[in-house]
Design a protein around this motif. Structure first.
Motif, PDB file in Angstrom:
ATOM      1  N   SER A 243       0.900  -1.177   0.024  1.00  0.00           N
ATOM      2  CA  SER A 243       0.188   0.038  -0.222  1.00  0.00           C
ATOM      3  C   SER A 243       0.913   1.262  -0.052  1.00  0.00           C
TER       4      SER A 243
ATOM      5  N   ARG B 238       1.442   3.136   2.913  1.00  0.00           N
ATOM      6  CA  ARG B 238       1.246   2.138   4.314  1.00  0.00           C
ATOM      7  C   ARG B 238       2.082   0.991   3.587  1.00  0.00           C
TER       8      ARG B 238
ATOM      9  N   ARG C  43      -6.267   6.357   1.345  1.00  0.00           N
ATOM     10  CA  ARG C  43      -5.945   5.132   2.048  1.00  0.00           C
ATOM     11  C   ARG C  43      -7.163   4.587   2.795  1.00  0.00           C
TER      12      ARG C  43
ATOM     13  N   ASN D  74      -9.091   2.414   0.713  1.00  0.00           N
ATOM     14  CA  ASN D  74      -8.451   1.244   0.199  1.00  0.00           C
ATOM     15  C   ASN D  74      -8.247   1.202  -1.354  1.00  0.00           C
TER      16      ASN D  74
ATOM     17  N   ASP E 284      -5.186   2.445  -2.596  1.00  0.00           N
ATOM     18  CA  ASP E 284      -3.893   2.809  -2.794  1.00  0.00           C
ATOM     19  C   ASP E 284      -2.792   1.671  -2.722  1.00  0.00           C
TER      20      ASP E 284
END
Length: 263
Positions: free
Chosen positions: A68, A71, A89, A92, A94
């Motif tokens: 990610s 992340r 982010r 969801n 990314d």
């Protein structure tokens, strides 16, 4: 009839949230069960729990084939100059392959080194992919479904020519366009939204030609990058062209608010 409308409304919510956020539909459906806590609170808890699970579950299942941005797991090096707006982010959207993350990270580090003045240049990643590739398309995109596509925000400056760190005119990075007439003929329906009503309400920023040009040169010379998509008028403005830099076509969304890169 009331029950049909009730369950039809919830079904529509499940469908839309799944298409927008991947796990939102599951969270909405889960929140329908239980009465002791307010529905929106149940939905929020389920959504956050599922989103947190996505931080480690795809990595566990696919053995480093998904990461990610930004992340990042401990096994993948990150960059302080590569950022993603929080909305992507939270939704969801990314996730990319480790190789594509490396491209974005290397570009961000190159841009920060090439333009060392304060503030250092920051590269913003926008839509990538959902965490489970080849399972659900990332609407409204046509090609963000295999982890090998990522949108990057353009680089911007203010009316005085000073670099402005951020994803662009819009906090989302999208929909704040470099002003130029389109060569595409009008259609009854396509994804080339002009959003003329929105443009006057956005900050008065201009394309940072030097930074955008440097980024496109770097991307065109990187062997990992298969193609880069952007509007032709931006290439004309920065004075650079390359066979790997292409026009996305008149059927796709406008690409004069971001750069699309693909392995």
């Amino acid at each position: 009839m009331a029950k049909v409308l009730y369950w039809g409304g919830h079904g529509l919510a499940v469908l839309l949230l799944t298409l927008l956020t991947f796990v939102g539909g599951i969270a909405w459906a889960a929140a329908l069960f239980g009465t002791h806590i307010h529905f929106l609170f149940r939905f929020t808890l389920a959504y956050l729990a599922l989103s947190l699970a996505l931080l480690w579950l795809p990595h566990l299942l696919f053995q480093n084939n998904v990461v990610s941005v930004p992340r990042i797991s401990n096994s993948v090096q990150s960059s302080q100059f590569l950022k993603t707006p929080a909305v992507y982010r939270l939704m969801n959207r990314d996730f990319v392959t480790p190789e594509l993350h490396s491209v974005a990270r290397d570009l961000a580090d190159h841009m920060a080194r090439h333009f060392p003045a304060t503030p250092r240049t920051v590269t913003y990643a926008l839509d990538g992919n959902f965490p489970f590739f080849d399972w659900l398309p990332l609407l409204p995109h046509l090609s963000h479904n295999d982890g090998k596509a990522l949108d990057l925000a353009l680089y911007w400056q203010d009316s005085n020519g000073a670099y402005v760190a951020g994803p662009g005119k819009s906090p989302l990075g999208y929909w704040g366009y470099v002003d130029s007439p389109s060569d595409c003929p009008p259609r009854a329906f396509d994804l080339r939204w002009d959003l003329n009503w929105l443009q006057p309400r956005l900050p008065d920023l201009q394309l940072d030609v030097a930074r955008t040009r440097e980024a496109l040169i770097w991307l065109s010379q990187d062997r990992r990058v298969h193609k880069t998509l952007i509007e032709p008028h931006i290439l004309a403005q920065i004075g650079y062209d390359h066979p790997k830099i292409r026009f996305q076509g008149c059927a796709a969304a406008r690409h004069d608010d971001h750069i699309h890169i693909q392995l």
